[in-house]
Scaffold this motif. Structure first.
Motif, PDB file in Angstrom:
ATOM      1  N   ASP A  57     -16.099 -12.254 -93.816  1.00 35.89           N
ATOM      2  CA  ASP A  57     -15.215 -11.947 -92.692  1.00 35.89           C
ATOM      3  C   ASP A  57     -15.952 -11.922 -91.359  1.00 35.89           C
ATOM      4  O   ASP A  57     -15.528 -11.262 -90.415  1.00 35.89           O
ATOM      5  CB  ASP A  57     -14.524 -10.598 -92.938  1.00 35.89           C
ATOM      6  CG  ASP A  57     -13.684 -10.612 -94.204  1.00 35.89           C
ATOM      7  OD1 ASP A  57     -13.025 -11.642 -94.457  1.00 35.89           O
ATOM      8  OD2 ASP A  57     -13.711  -9.613 -94.947  1.00 35.89           O
ATOM      9  N   SER A  58     -17.050 -12.658 -91.273  1.00 31.35           N
ATOM     10  CA  SER A  58     -17.804 -12.777 -90.029  1.00 31.35           C
ATOM     11  C   SER A  58     -17.919 -14.245 -89.649  1.00 31.35           C
ATOM     12  O   SER A  58     -18.114 -15.101 -90.523  1.00 31.35           O
ATOM     13  CB  SER A  58     -19.204 -12.172 -90.182  1.00 31.35           C
ATOM     14  OG  SER A  58     -20.023 -12.505 -89.073  1.00 31.35           O
ATOM     15  N   ALA A  59     -17.829 -14.522 -88.355  1.00 25.27           N
ATOM     16  CA  ALA A  59     -18.007 -15.883 -87.861  1.00 25.27           C
ATOM     17  C   ALA A  59     -19.407 -16.108 -87.309  1.00 25.27           C
ATOM     18  O   ALA A  59     -19.654 -17.108 -86.632  1.00 25.27           O
ATOM     19  CB  ALA A  59     -16.964 -16.204 -86.793  1.00 25.27           C
ATOM     20  N   ASN A  60     -20.336 -15.206 -87.618  1.00 25.35           N
ATOM     21  CA  ASN A  60     -21.705 -15.398 -87.150  1.00 25.35           C
ATOM     22  C   ASN A  60     -22.306 -16.694 -87.691  1.00 25.35           C
ATOM     23  O   ASN A  60     -23.108 -17.346 -87.021  1.00 25.35           O
ATOM     24  CB  ASN A  60     -22.586 -14.221 -87.562  1.00 25.35           C
ATOM     25  CG  ASN A  60     -22.276 -12.964 -86.786  1.00 25.35           C
ATOM     26  OD1 ASN A  60     -21.449 -12.967 -85.877  1.00 25.35           O
ATOM     27  ND2 ASN A  60     -22.923 -11.863 -87.137  1.00 25.35           N
ATOM     28  N   ASP A  61     -21.915 -17.070 -88.924  1.00 29.52           N
ATOM     29  CA  ASP A  61     -22.462 -18.299 -89.494  1.00 29.52           C
ATOM     30  C   ASP A  61     -21.958 -19.538 -88.750  1.00 29.52           C
ATOM     31  O   ASP A  61     -22.682 -20.531 -88.621  1.00 29.52           O
ATOM     32  CB  ASP A  61     -22.167 -18.400 -90.991  1.00 29.52           C
ATOM     33  CG  ASP A  61     -20.711 -18.164 -91.347  1.00 29.52           C
ATOM     34  OD1 ASP A  61     -19.879 -18.000 -90.429  1.00 29.52           O
ATOM     35  OD2 ASP A  61     -20.394 -18.133 -92.554  1.00 29.52           O
ATOM     36  N   VAL A  62     -20.725 -19.490 -88.253  1.00 28.76           N
ATOM     37  CA  VAL A  62     -20.216 -20.595 -87.430  1.00 28.76           C
ATOM     38  C   VAL A  62     -20.974 -20.649 -86.111  1.00 28.76           C
ATOM     39  O   VAL A  62     -21.389 -21.713 -85.650  1.00 28.76           O
ATOM     40  CB  VAL A  62     -18.705 -20.442 -87.184  1.00 28.76           C
ATOM     41  CG1 VAL A  62     -18.182 -21.599 -86.328  1.00 28.76           C
ATOM     42  CG2 VAL A  62     -17.945 -20.372 -88.504  1.00 28.76           C
ATOM     43  N   ARG A  63     -21.168 -19.488 -85.515  1.00 33.67           N
ATOM     44  CA  ARG A  63     -21.905 -19.414 -84.245  1.00 33.67           C
ATOM     45  C   ARG A  63     -23.321 -19.955 -84.391  1.00 33.67           C
ATOM     46  O   ARG A  63     -23.837 -20.658 -83.514  1.00 33.67           O
ATOM     47  CB  ARG A  63     -21.953 -17.960 -83.769  1.00 33.67           C
ATOM     48  CG  ARG A  63     -22.706 -17.737 -82.457  1.00 33.67           C
ATOM     49  CD  ARG A  63     -23.026 -16.264 -82.278  1.00 33.67           C
ATOM     50  NE  ARG A  63     -23.923 -15.768 -83.336  1.00 33.67           N
ATOM     51  CZ  ARG A  63     -24.098 -14.481 -83.610  1.00 33.67           C
ATOM     52  NH1 ARG A  63     -23.436 -13.554 -82.941  1.00 33.67           N
ATOM     53  NH2 ARG A  63     -24.947 -14.121 -84.575  1.00 33.67           N
ATOM     54  N   ALA A 132     -17.062 -18.542 -81.253  1.00 32.18           N
ATOM     55  CA  ALA A 132     -16.926 -18.997 -82.634  1.00 32.18           C
ATOM     56  C   ALA A 132     -15.958 -18.101 -83.409  1.00 32.18           C
ATOM     57  O   ALA A 132     -15.983 -16.873 -83.270  1.00 32.18           O
ATOM     58  CB  ALA A 132     -18.286 -19.002 -83.323  1.00 32.18           C
ATOM     59  N   TYR A 133     -15.130 -18.732 -84.246  1.00 31.01           N
ATOM     60  CA  TYR A 133     -14.179 -18.028 -85.110  1.00 31.01           C
ATOM     61  C   TYR A 133     -14.105 -18.754 -86.444  1.00 31.01           C
ATOM     62  O   TYR A 133     -14.522 -19.908 -86.569  1.00 31.01           O
ATOM     63  CB  TYR A 133     -12.788 -17.968 -84.462  1.00 31.01           C
ATOM     64  CG  TYR A 133     -12.768 -17.261 -83.136  1.00 31.01           C
ATOM     65  CD1 TYR A 133     -12.648 -15.872 -83.070  1.00 31.01           C
ATOM     66  CD2 TYR A 133     -12.909 -17.973 -81.949  1.00 31.01           C
ATOM     67  CE1 TYR A 133     -12.649 -15.211 -81.847  1.00 31.01           C
ATOM     68  CE2 TYR A 133     -12.914 -17.315 -80.719  1.00 31.01           C
ATOM     69  CZ  TYR A 133     -12.784 -15.937 -80.682  1.00 31.01           C
ATOM     70  OH  TYR A 133     -12.801 -15.285 -79.466  1.00 31.01           O
ATOM     71  N   LYS A 134     -13.530 -18.092 -87.444  1.00 31.13           N
ATOM     72  CA  LYS A 134     -13.476 -18.683 -88.779  1.00 31.13           C
ATOM     73  C   LYS A 134     -12.282 -18.139 -89.551  1.00 31.13           C
ATOM     74  O   LYS A 134     -11.891 -16.978 -89.379  1.00 31.13           O
ATOM     75  CB  LYS A 134     -14.776 -18.366 -89.538  1.00 31.13           C
ATOM     76  CG  LYS A 134     -14.904 -18.995 -90.920  1.00 31.13           C
ATOM     77  CD  LYS A 134     -16.275 -18.702 -91.537  1.00 31.13           C
ATOM     78  CE  LYS A 134     -16.433 -17.267 -91.980  1.00 31.13           C
ATOM     79  NZ  LYS A 134     -17.745 -16.998 -92.603  1.00 31.13           N
ATOM     80  N   ALA A 135     -11.732 -18.969 -90.401  1.00 27.85           N
ATOM     81  CA  ALA A 135     -10.724 -18.547 -91.380  1.00 27.85           C
ATOM     82  C   ALA A 135     -11.144 -19.074 -92.745  1.00 27.85           C
ATOM     83  O   ALA A 135     -11.536 -20.242 -92.873  1.00 27.85           O
ATOM     84  CB  ALA A 135      -9.343 -19.070 -91.020  1.00 27.85           C
ATOM     85  N   ILE A 136     -11.069 -18.216 -93.754  1.00 27.80           N
ATOM     86  CA  ILE A 136     -11.354 -18.604 -95.143  1.00 27.80           C
ATOM     87  C   ILE A 136     -10.033 -18.913 -95.837  1.00 27.80           C
ATOM     88  O   ILE A 136      -9.053 -18.172 -95.693  1.00 27.80           O
ATOM     89  CB  ILE A 136     -12.094 -17.479 -95.889  1.00 27.80           C
ATOM     90  CG1 ILE A 136     -13.440 -17.190 -95.230  1.00 27.80           C
ATOM     91  CG2 ILE A 136     -12.271 -17.837 -97.365  1.00 27.80           C
ATOM     92  CD1 ILE A 136     -14.415 -18.346 -95.257  1.00 27.80           C
ATOM     93  N   TRP A 137     -10.018 -19.990 -96.604  1.00 26.99           N
ATOM     94  CA  TRP A 137      -8.834 -20.404 -97.347  1.00 26.99           C
ATOM     95  C   TRP A 137      -9.145 -20.389 -98.846  1.00 26.99           C
ATOM     96  O   TRP A 137     -10.194 -20.854 -99.278  1.00 26.99           O
ATOM     97  CB  TRP A 137      -8.413 -21.814 -96.943  1.00 26.99           C
ATOM     98  CG  TRP A 137      -8.043 -21.935 -95.493  1.00 26.99           C
ATOM     99  CD1 TRP A 137      -8.885 -22.193 -94.445  1.00 26.99           C
ATOM    100  CD2 TRP A 137      -6.739 -21.805 -94.938  1.00 26.99           C
ATOM    101  NE1 TRP A 137      -8.186 -22.225 -93.273  1.00 26.99           N
ATOM    102  CE2 TRP A 137      -6.857 -21.992 -93.539  1.00 26.99           C
ATOM    103  CE3 TRP A 137      -5.474 -21.550 -95.479  1.00 26.99           C
ATOM    104  CZ2 TRP A 137      -5.767 -21.929 -92.688  1.00 26.99           C
ATOM    105  CZ3 TRP A 137      -4.387 -21.497 -94.618  1.00 26.99           C
ATOM    106  CH2 TRP A 137      -4.538 -21.682 -93.236  1.00 26.99           C
ATOM    107  N   GLY A 409      -3.032  -9.372 -88.238  1.00 29.96           N
ATOM    108  CA  GLY A 409      -4.463  -9.270 -88.477  1.00 29.96           C
ATOM    109  C   GLY A 409      -5.270 -10.082 -87.501  1.00 29.96           C
ATOM    110  O   GLY A 409      -4.885 -10.293 -86.354  1.00 29.96           O
ATOM    111  N   GLN A 410      -6.419 -10.570 -87.968  1.00 28.06           N
ATOM    112  CA  GLN A 410      -7.316 -11.321 -87.124  1.00 28.06           C
ATOM    113  C   GLN A 410      -8.146 -12.248 -87.993  1.00 28.06           C
ATOM    114  O   GLN A 410      -8.376 -11.978 -89.181  1.00 28.06           O
ATOM    115  CB  GLN A 410      -8.231 -10.364 -86.339  1.00 28.06           C
ATOM    116  CG  GLN A 410      -9.317 -10.993 -85.500  1.00 28.06           C
ATOM    117  CD  GLN A 410      -8.824 -11.974 -84.430  1.00 28.06           C
ATOM    118  OE1 GLN A 410      -8.342 -13.046 -84.768  1.00 28.06           O
ATOM    119  NE2 GLN A 410      -8.929 -11.590 -83.171  1.00 28.06           N
ATOM    120  N   CYS A 411      -8.584 -13.342 -87.408  1.00 26.56           N
ATOM    121  CA  CYS A 411      -9.513 -14.209 -88.100  1.00 26.56           C
ATOM    122  C   CYS A 411     -10.909 -13.597 -88.061  1.00 26.56           C
ATOM    123  O   CYS A 411     -11.121 -12.540 -87.466  1.00 26.56           O
ATOM    124  CB  CYS A 411      -9.514 -15.596 -87.432  1.00 26.56           C
ATOM    125  SG  CYS A 411      -9.983 -15.562 -85.694  1.00 26.56           S
ATOM    126  N   ALA A 412     -11.848 -14.243 -88.713  1.00 31.21           N
ATOM    127  CA  ALA A 412     -13.226 -13.773 -88.666  1.00 31.21           C
ATOM    128  C   ALA A 412     -13.802 -14.066 -87.295  1.00 31.21           C
ATOM    129  O   ALA A 412     -13.647 -15.167 -86.762  1.00 31.21           O
ATOM    130  CB  ALA A 412     -14.057 -14.460 -89.742  1.00 31.21           C
TER     131      ALA A 412
END
Length: 415
Positions: A57-63, A132-137, A409-412
């Motif tokens: 639930d973190s977008a640090n990896d995208v960043r 940076a943001y992320k969504a898991i599917w 809610g919110q995305c990562a």
């Protein structure tokens, strides 16, 4: 099952496979396997960043993603008898996530959509969403759902984002020259105007020594589409599609990867598809002298696949070539018009409780349709974005009572 001619162990980096793939385009990358015209075969693929992104639930990896690793491509697959000037006929027979596996790598039961930060390439709306943001599917057969975008479920149009043939030495030199000339017009631009050859983290398949060093120094980055095919990100390259690739070198040297569970037209967040590793089954054939016969002087042509979700009702958002933030008119600029259509859709979805970032992630990954609707009526081009209404578990259409805004809610996000 067709013979697997390129295998991937999803627990290992592409560099550590029994036969490693590559992440640059170059004519001297050695063939990893040979097939004949008429053969059917399977290619296994690693997720395009070499699985740098995680199911969390973190977008640090995208960043923090290291784009010098991209794209991890499987191949090259040589085709016997292929010569420069031919057309390589590629039928996509089947494709999907990693079969019967659940694990930590994208494609093992799950995938992700990312908004790249502006400093790391950005996306179509990067001036509006610079972080940076992320969504898991999660995958459920043909369907995908996300804990980061509640209220949404849709069937994907599964496809490869990237496949192509190797460039000739002359074509590669042309790419590097023209792209460097573009970069030189604004070398400090953020995001950059292009990505020149880079030795850092270059992967040259099974090449070693001086050959591997030359590939690292000259090889073209894989981010854009080019004359050999490459990173088209066309969602209709799905089951049943037939692609006619120009052949520029002996044996054609077909390579690819960047598999997507789903994607909207434009892949507007840059990492906008539902990204995954997996498999793809091909059949190949040749049209001798096909480039001249059919006037295919530059880019491939293709026949779209005939497998896609059956959505019958859409809401369409329109954009024109006007920057409404500055009240600036652009002359028949379809890019500006489609950007405005996307922004109009984002604003609409925010009225139902989604954040702008969630809406942006949805438009990149859902099977939306983008169209150039008018490009002759001066001064305004008109583009439209078709959003399937059936992907929502509520009635998203306008009504007299007004939208029901809920906490969705919110995305990562990044920390």
């Amino acid at each position: 099952m067709p013979e697997v001619v390129f295998s991937v162990d999803q627990s290992k980096s592409m560099r550590d496979q029994a036969v490693p793939g590559h992440n640059r385009w170059h004519p001297d990358i050695p063939v990893a396997a040979m097939v004949r015209p008429g053969d059917e075969f399977r290619v296994e693929c690693r997720e395009w960043t070499d699985a740098q992104l995680h199911n969390d639930d973190s977008a640090n990896d995208v960043r923090d993603v290291d784009l010098t690793l991209a794209h991890m491509l499987s191949g090259p697959i040589g085709v016997e008898g292929a010569e420069p000037g031919d057309l390589l006929v590629v039928d996509i027979l089947d494709l999907g996530p990693v079969p019967q596996q659940v694990g930590d790598a994208p494609g093992q039961g799950w995938g992700y959509t990312g908004v790249f930060a502006k400093v790391n390439g950005g996306g179509f709306l990067t001036d509006y969403f610079p972080d940076a943001y992320k969504a898991i599917w999660d995958f459920h057969g043909i369907y995908a759902t996300s804990r980061h975008l509640p209220g949404i479920r849709y069937a994907g149009i599964t496809h490869p984002g990237l496949f192509g043939t190797a460039p000739s030495a002359e074509l590669l030199a042309s790419w590097n020259q023209r792209e460097q000339a573009l970069i030189d017009t604004d070398p400090n631009r953020v995001p950059a105007l292009g990505l020149p050859p880079l030795r850092d983290n270059a992967l040259a398949g099974t090449a070693t020594g001086d050959v591997a060093d030359r590939i690292a120094g000259e090889g073209a980055r894989t981010v854009p589409a080019r004359e050999n095919g490459g990173n088209h990100d066309i969602k209709n390259f799905t089951r049943g599609a037939r692609v006619f690739y120009p052949v520029h070198v002996k044996d054609a040297k077909l390579s690819g990867g960047d598999l997507h569970f789903s994607q909207g037209d434009g892949e507007i967040t840059f990492c906008g598809a539902i990204e995954m590793g997996g498999f793809i089954d091909f059949r190949v054939d040749l049209i001798k002298g096909g480039m001249e016969k059919y006037g295919v002087a530059t880019n491939p042509i293709f026949m779209p696949g005939n497998v896609e979700p059956r959505y019958s009702e859409f809401m369409s958002f329109i954009g024109i070539s006007v920057d409404h933030d500055t009240n600036t008119n652009y002359y028949l600029d379809a890019t500006v018009a489609y950007r405005r259509a996307c922004l109009n859709a984002v604003e609409y979805l925010k009225k139902w409780g989604y954040t702008g970032e969630q809406a942006y992630l949805l438009l990149g990954s859902a099977p939306i349709e983008g169209r150039i609707s008018g490009i002759v009526d001066i001064p305004n081009a008109c583009c439209s974005l078709y959003l399937p209404t059936e992907i929502f578990d509520f009635d998203v259409r306008p009504n007299a009572e007004g939208p029901v805004k809920k906490d969705r809610g919110q995305c990562a996000v990044t920390s």
